[in-house]
Design an enzyme around this catalytic site. Structure first.
Site, short mmCIF file in Angstrom:
data_model
loop_
_atom_site.label_atom_id
_atom_site.label_comp_id
_atom_site.label_asym_id
_atom_site.label_seq_id
_atom_site.Cartn_x
_atom_site.Cartn_y
_atom_site.Cartn_z
N HIS A 1 -3.79 -4.69 -0.05
CA HIS A 1 -3.35 -5.40 1.52
C HIS A 1 -3.43 -6.87 1.33
O HIS A 1 -4.57 -7.41 1.49
CB HIS A 1 -4.33 -4.81 2.33
CG HIS A 1 -3.89 -3.43 2.77
ND1 HIS A 1 -3.06 -3.03 3.42
CD2 HIS A 1 -4.54 -2.34 2.28
CE1 HIS A 1 -2.97 -1.70 3.69
NE2 HIS A 1 -4.06 -1.46 3.02
N GLU B 1 -2.30 -9.01 3.35
CA GLU B 1 -2.54 -9.44 4.61
C GLU B 1 -4.15 -9.44 5.10
O GLU B 1 -4.70 -9.98 5.89
CB GLU B 1 -1.85 -8.92 5.73
CG GLU B 1 -2.26 -7.54 6.04
CD GLU B 1 -2.07 -6.36 4.96
OE1 GLU B 1 -2.10 -5.12 5.37
OE2 GLU B 1 -1.39 -6.73 3.92
N CYS C 1 0.89 -1.14 0.04
CA CYS C 1 0.03 0.00 -0.06
C CYS C 1 0.90 1.34 0.02
O CYS C 1 1.60 1.62 -0.90
CB CYS C 1 -0.86 -0.10 1.05
SG CYS C 1 -2.38 1.22 0.86
#
Length: 205
Positions: free
Chosen positions: A184, A186, A79
């Site tokens: 993202h 994650e 990001c």
């Protein structure tokens, strides 16, 4: 050991949680010595580019990151972390790390800003590194984005994936062992975890 770089502007907790779930040895640190000892670096980030660069410089991490990349150390920018790898950002009109040539621009006002939610990524088969890193990622897979700005690489050959939010933009860039993702991983479920795992597998192990 993977070091998740702590510069008080990142989503370090969620990144570490993902690495822990994958069984990957990691540590959060803003200590330049730890960055030098790491086998790989992850530069996360949520927030403002100017503040991000100020925080990196205050800790002397900007120079360490650039030096370690030049030595061939793998790095994943997530990001804002991806955006800071470029030469300049329109967000605060700030000079960034300059690992990639190009600038970071704001989305046009026609679309709701920031982009928040799931968007697909079209993989660039012409990018050799993309074939290696993303071979387990189906084309047009969906990842989770939160961004008001996007990266515009000068060298189009580093673009490994593209997405569309009113305009086409680079959502994955790869140059040697430096990977940037605008989304993202994650927070992107199984497909995001696959990307994290394969980054380590391809560039570290």
């Amino acid at each position: 050991m993977i070091v998740v770089i702590d510069y008080d502007i990142g989503n370090t907790g969620s990144v570490v949680n993902a690495l822990n779930k994958l069984g990957l040895s990691n540590k959060i640190s803003g200590d330049p010595t730890m960055l030098r000892k790491a086998k790989a670096l992850i530069l996360p980030g949520v927030g403002n580019a100017r503040q991000g660069m100020e925080n990196l410089k205050k800790r002397g991490l900007d120079k360490v990151i650039i030096k370690e990349i030049k030595k061939g150390k793998p790095l994943l920018g997530i990001c804002l972390g991806m955006q800071l790898l470029f030469e300049r950002s329109e967000e605060g009109n700030v000079a960034c790390l300059g690992v990639y040539r190009g600038i970071v621009k704001k989305f046009r006002k026609e679309k709701k800003i920031p982009q928040i939610g799931w968007n697909s990524v079209k993989i660039n088969d012409a990018n050799i590194e993309a074939k290696k890193l993303l071979n387990r990622i189906p084309d047009k897979s969906y990842f989770y984005f939160v961004n008001s700005f996007y990266c515009l690489p000068e060298d189009k050959s580093i673009i490994a994936g593209e997405s569309n939010y009113g305009e086409l933009f680079a959502s994955i860039v790869i140059k040697e062992k430096v990977v940037g993702v605008q989304f993202h991983p994650e927070k992107s479920g199984k497909i995001g975890f696959t990307l994290l795992k394969d980054f380590i597998k391809n560039y570290v192990n």
